[in-house]
Motif scaffolding. Structure first.
Motif, PDB file in Angstrom:
ATOM      1  N   SER A  86       0.825  -1.219   0.000  1.00 25.73           N
ATOM      2  CA  SER A  86       0.000   0.000   0.000  1.00 25.73           C
ATOM      3  C   SER A  86       0.853   1.261   0.000  1.00 25.73           C
ATOM      4  O   SER A  86       0.529   2.236  -0.693  1.00 25.73           O
ATOM      5  CB  SER A  86      -0.993  -0.012   1.166  1.00 25.73           C
ATOM      6  N   ALA A 113       0.909   4.138  -2.988  1.00 30.46           N
ATOM      7  CA  ALA A 113       0.620   5.545  -2.669  1.00 30.46           C
ATOM      8  C   ALA A 113       1.770   6.449  -3.101  1.00 30.46           C
ATOM      9  O   ALA A 113       1.560   7.485  -3.749  1.00 30.46           O
ATOM     10  CB  ALA A 113       0.341   5.702  -1.169  1.00 30.46           C
ATOM     11  N   SER A 119      -4.115  14.491  -1.563  1.00 32.73           N
ATOM     12  CA  SER A 119      -3.801  13.335  -0.724  1.00 32.73           C
ATOM     13  C   SER A 119      -4.148  12.045  -1.447  1.00 32.73           C
ATOM     14  O   SER A 119      -4.937  12.044  -2.402  1.00 32.73           O
ATOM     15  CB  SER A 119      -4.547  13.405   0.613  1.00 32.73           C
ATOM     16  N   HIS A 139      -4.994   7.911  -0.354  1.00 39.28           N
ATOM     17  CA  HIS A 139      -5.233   6.897   0.687  1.00 39.28           C
ATOM     18  C   HIS A 139      -5.345   5.551  -0.006  1.00 39.28           C
ATOM     19  O   HIS A 139      -6.141   5.402  -0.943  1.00 39.28           O
ATOM     20  CB  HIS A 139      -6.527   7.217   1.446  1.00 39.28           C
ATOM     21  N   THR A 148      -8.001   5.994  -2.918  1.00 36.51           N
ATOM     22  CA  THR A 148      -8.744   7.246  -2.902  1.00 36.51           C
ATOM     23  C   THR A 148      -7.767   8.384  -3.166  1.00 36.51           C
ATOM     24  O   THR A 148      -6.789   8.547  -2.435  1.00 36.51           O
ATOM     25  CB  THR A 148      -9.448   7.462  -1.548  1.00 36.51           C
TER      26      THR A 148
END
Length: 171
Positions: free
Chosen positions: A77, A81, A97, A99, A129
């Motif tokens: 993850s 990102a 941002s 997520h 997201t």
């Protein structure tokens, strides 16, 4: 201090230029090790960095650190990102941002040699997201591009040769 998109883009363009001039410099091997003494607490070292792993007491550990699976999920993850943020900076796309949620399904009994399932994850789902003002189609294309070159997403998704050498130390 926070790194700006321009600083990210500039740093990466220097690395890209160096790799373009000398492609062999892009090939690397990571060297790291994990060591366990008494109990199940495991210390992983790579260079000057260290991570401690353990299992919960119910599995015979002492809960002195996150499980190895925690670090695996963090790698996938986190890599996704960071990859999205890096590529957005390179393309001049402003992102407020990112997520990345990760879910993995397991048959926990398989790690104990029980049942017919593999101990590998049965399925993995990422929920990405992105907070931005850019068009959804641009972000979809950006994320798709990143996933096709993201190191730990690909390490999880794609089969690769993995070998293990066993050395007995009888000291």
């Amino acid at each position: 201090r926070m790194t700006t998109n321009e600083e990210i883009r500039t740093a990466q363009s220097k690395v890209r230029e160096a790799y373009a001039m000398s492609p062999d410099t892009a090939l690397s091997t990571s060297h790291a090790s994990a060591q366990i003494g008494e109990g199940l607490k495991c210390v992983f070292k790579q260079g000057t960095e260290t991570a401690v792993m353990d299992l919960p007491e119910v599995m015979g550990g002492t809960n002195k650190g996150p499980t190895p699976g925690f670090h695996a999920r963090a790698a996938v993850s986190g890599c996704v990102a960071i990859g999205i943020k890096m590529e957005a900076a390179n393309q001049g796309i402003s992102i407020d941002s990112i997520h990345v949620g990760i879910e993995m399904d397991f048959d926990d009994s398989a790690a104990l040699g029980m049942g017919s399932n593999s101990a590998a994850p049965l399925a993995t789902r990422l929920a990405i997201t992105v907070t931005t003002d850019h068009e959804e189609s641009d972000i979809q294309a950006l994320v798709a591009q990143v996933l096709e070159k993201d190191t730990f997403f690909l390490a999880l998704r794609d089969a690769q040769p993995v070998t293990a050498e066993i050395v007995l130390d009888r000291s």
